[in-house]
Design a protein around this motif. Sequence first.
Motif, PDB file in Angstrom:
ATOM      1  N   LEU A 390       0.992  -1.313   0.044  1.00 55.22           N
ATOM      2  CA  LEU A 390      -0.007   0.146  -0.148  1.00 55.22           C
ATOM      3  C   LEU A 390       0.880   1.111  -0.015  1.00 55.22           C
ATOM      4  O   LEU A 390       0.543   2.261  -0.731  1.00 55.22           O
ATOM      5  N   TRP A 391       1.982   1.210   0.797  1.00 59.56           N
ATOM      6  CA  TRP A 391       2.978   2.490   0.884  1.00 59.56           C
ATOM      7  C   TRP A 391       3.438   2.509  -0.491  1.00 59.56           C
ATOM      8  O   TRP A 391       3.539   3.618  -1.130  1.00 59.56           O
ATOM      9  N   VAL A 392       3.927   1.505  -1.177  1.00 63.67           N
ATOM     10  CA  VAL A 392       4.517   1.459  -2.321  1.00 63.67           C
ATOM     11  C   VAL A 392       3.661   2.250  -3.554  1.00 63.67           C
ATOM     12  O   VAL A 392       3.978   3.051  -4.346  1.00 63.67           O
ATOM     13  N   PHE A 393       2.151   1.800  -3.632  1.00 64.67           N
ATOM     14  CA  PHE A 393       1.328   2.216  -4.578  1.00 64.67           C
ATOM     15  C   PHE A 393       1.190   3.666  -4.236  1.00 64.67           C
ATOM     16  O   PHE A 393       0.594   4.507  -5.147  1.00 64.67           O
ATOM     17  N   ASP A 394       0.955   4.106  -2.998  1.00 59.27           N
ATOM     18  CA  ASP A 394       0.756   5.529  -2.661  1.00 59.27           C
ATOM     19  C   ASP A 394       1.822   6.673  -2.555  1.00 59.27           C
ATOM     20  O   ASP A 394       1.792   7.825  -2.669  1.00 59.27           O
ATOM     21  N   HIS A 395       3.283   5.839  -2.623  1.00 58.91           N
ATOM     22  CA  HIS A 395       4.195   6.820  -2.342  1.00 58.91           C
ATOM     23  C   HIS A 395       5.554   6.738  -3.083  1.00 58.91           C
ATOM     24  O   HIS A 395       6.451   7.684  -3.206  1.00 58.91           O
ATOM     25  N   ALA A 396       5.668   5.654  -4.034  1.00 59.37           N
ATOM     26  CA  ALA A 396       6.764   5.260  -4.783  1.00 59.37           C
ATOM     27  C   ALA A 396       6.818   6.339  -5.995  1.00 59.37           C
ATOM     28  O   ALA A 396       5.905   6.457  -6.830  1.00 59.37           O
ATOM     29  N   THR A 397       7.808   7.212  -5.882  1.00 58.51           N
ATOM     30  CA  THR A 397       7.904   7.936  -6.995  1.00 58.51           C
ATOM     31  C   THR A 397       9.383   7.998  -7.436  1.00 58.51           C
ATOM     32  O   THR A 397      10.356   7.855  -6.832  1.00 58.51           O
ATOM     33  N   ALA A 398       9.640   8.126  -8.790  1.00 56.22           N
ATOM     34  CA  ALA A 398      10.875   7.965  -9.616  1.00 56.22           C
ATOM     35  C   ALA A 398      11.775   9.057  -9.237  1.00 56.22           C
ATOM     36  O   ALA A 398      11.423  10.327  -9.100  1.00 56.22           O
ATOM     37  N   ASP A 399      12.993   8.692  -9.252  1.00 54.31           N
ATOM     38  CA  ASP A 399      14.258   9.714  -9.374  1.00 54.31           C
ATOM     39  C   ASP A 399      14.193  10.643 -10.724  1.00 54.31           C
ATOM     40  O   ASP A 399      13.583  10.045 -11.413  1.00 54.31           O
ATOM     41  N   ARG A 400      14.429  11.804 -10.302  1.00 59.66           N
ATOM     42  CA  ARG A 400      14.392  12.638 -11.542  1.00 59.66           C
ATOM     43  C   ARG A 400      15.365  12.216 -12.787  1.00 59.66           C
ATOM     44  O   ARG A 400      14.806  12.343 -13.843  1.00 59.66           O
ATOM     45  N   LEU A 401      16.323  11.605 -12.366  1.00 57.69           N
ATOM     46  CA  LEU A 401      17.157  11.038 -13.476  1.00 57.69           C
ATOM     47  C   LEU A 401      16.606   9.861 -14.315  1.00 57.69           C
ATOM     48  O   LEU A 401      16.640   9.650 -15.383  1.00 57.69           O
ATOM     49  N   GLN A 402      15.509   9.152 -13.422  1.00 57.56           N
ATOM     50  CA  GLN A 402      14.971   8.061 -14.002  1.00 57.56           C
ATOM     51  C   GLN A 402      13.706   8.150 -14.746  1.00 57.56           C
ATOM     52  O   GLN A 402      13.055   7.617 -15.472  1.00 57.56           O
ATOM     53  N   ALA A 403      13.131   9.561 -14.497  1.00 57.12           N
ATOM     54  CA  ALA A 403      11.836   9.698 -15.000  1.00 57.12           C
ATOM     55  C   ALA A 403      11.786   9.974 -16.442  1.00 57.12           C
ATOM     56  O   ALA A 403      11.612  11.224 -17.013  1.00 57.12           O
ATOM     57  N   GLY A 404      12.108   9.120 -17.560  1.00 57.57           N
ATOM     58  CA  GLY A 404      12.151   9.095 -18.745  1.00 57.57           C
ATOM     59  C   GLY A 404      13.166   9.822 -19.494  1.00 57.57           C
ATOM     60  O   GLY A 404      12.881  10.464 -20.646  1.00 57.57           O
ATOM     61  N   MET A 405      14.214  10.360 -18.653  1.00 57.63           N
ATOM     62  CA  MET A 405      15.454  11.147 -19.289  1.00 57.63           C
ATOM     63  C   MET A 405      16.230  10.533 -20.435  1.00 57.63           C
ATOM     64  O   MET A 405      16.660   9.171 -20.205  1.00 57.63           O
ATOM     65  N   VAL A 406      16.290  10.846 -21.570  1.00 60.57           N
ATOM     66  CA  VAL A 406      17.109  10.614 -22.541  1.00 60.57           C
ATOM     67  C   VAL A 406      18.460  10.129 -22.289  1.00 60.57           C
ATOM     68  O   VAL A 406      19.119   9.187 -22.506  1.00 60.57           O
ATOM     69  N   GLU A 407      19.032  10.598 -21.400  1.00 61.46           N
ATOM     70  CA  GLU A 407      20.394  10.742 -20.960  1.00 61.46           C
ATOM     71  C   GLU A 407      20.611   9.340 -19.717  1.00 61.46           C
ATOM     72  O   GLU A 407      21.612   9.274 -19.408  1.00 61.46           O
TER      73      GLU A 407
END
Length: 452
Positions: A390-407
């Motif tokens: 439940l915690w994962v479903f409610d709070h898991a957010t990706a790091d900025r670097l991992q959020a679909g960045m080409v780099e």
Amino acid sequence: MSKLIKPFITAAIFFYSANSFASSTLHYWQQANIDWRSEAGSHINILADEQPAFTALKPYIPLFEQLTGISVGFHALEQSQMRARRHQDLSEGLGLYDVLPMGITFLGEAQSQGWIEPLQPYLDNPKITDKTWYQLDDISDRSLALCKINDILYSLPFDFSAPIYFYRKDLFERFNLKVPDTYEELYATKIKLQRAIDATPDLIGMHAFAARTLPGAGLNTWTVLPVMRAYGAQVIDEQNMSVFNSTETAQSLRVYRDLATGYGNPDNSRLLHFYEIRRLFKQGKLASAFLASHFYNEIDTAEESNIWNKWEAAPLPKGPIARETSPWAWAFAINSKSNKKTAAWLFIQWATSEQTSSLLSTGGSPPRKKVWHEKLFTLVNKPGFNTTMLWVFDHATADRLQAGMVEFPVIGEIISQAFSQIFYGADINQTIKTTDKKINETMHTFKSRSEN
């Protein structure tokens, strides 16, 4: 549901040949107000990873073929081979695979190059999608976020997980240990647990803790980055400039190094692949570890593991700033060079539907909330794990670097090598200073290419 009968039910569901399902079984999908047979006679090829969720899907593909009249080629490869095959197919425009497995680390490059299709037009087409039946809003927002760039959907998730803390509940009770809430408590617990293990003859050879250390974008980065964020550290800022060289980074990497190496860890802890960590925990040779939440499916029956009734789980510990984790979704995308895009979409809609997700819960970790609430929370019957999910479903957010960045594939490799050097004893301050410079140089190179 009784734990005594769950192994037999799980095995029956997983190994039951899809061809032996009565035709009435198809009514679950036939309730959708779409023509599943609109592409009958066509053939599509699916590329897959040899992860449990993909393996769980394979036996049910004959159901899709029976439902649609579409024949399917399903090609599962070991992850590194899959990534190489996927990149070759997309970068060379071969169009070999109509449907491709997609994760957050590759989404940015694939989208920026026009290699994959935006999915909203398919979702909005009533001839091939029944929105009321499909219930997109039942899919976790956190998993959908991993499939979007600039709020545009490019893939759909069918397996959702994040690193959590698995531990041997029986040993914690035996040695009167509390589940650690902070990273400092986890380090102290590791030492206490190992001392207790060393003093107990029937536990000789067991180790207290393990976490990812092997270098590679998506390997050690997956568990190191949430620890960094828990201490207020980031790799890059909102202007895409490196902020890796900071006291927060140094503190978090020191904490992770001390947790993942030294007394209380396996002797080869600096070289452990996550598959090896899973195996050690499953075999009862590891008392605790950071592992993907979907690992529960590999250890929760007597047939799968001799510690099936001895484990529990908790969220990753918190740092002075926050409690973080790194969500991951295995998703399906449509190859922009496919000649069978509608058939590919029908497959993705089927594979990520509630009905199919319920079947795949025997080997994966579906992102659909309804499946968890109506089935899995009862089936798993581990209160700590259920609360953690439940915690994962409610709070898991990706790091900025991992959020679909080409780099990310390049930057991820740079930082993962730095992490590995630190685990082997390199000076932390000098390593992060040198790495900070490499990150900025790489980001500048990417920027120059995009401007040209």
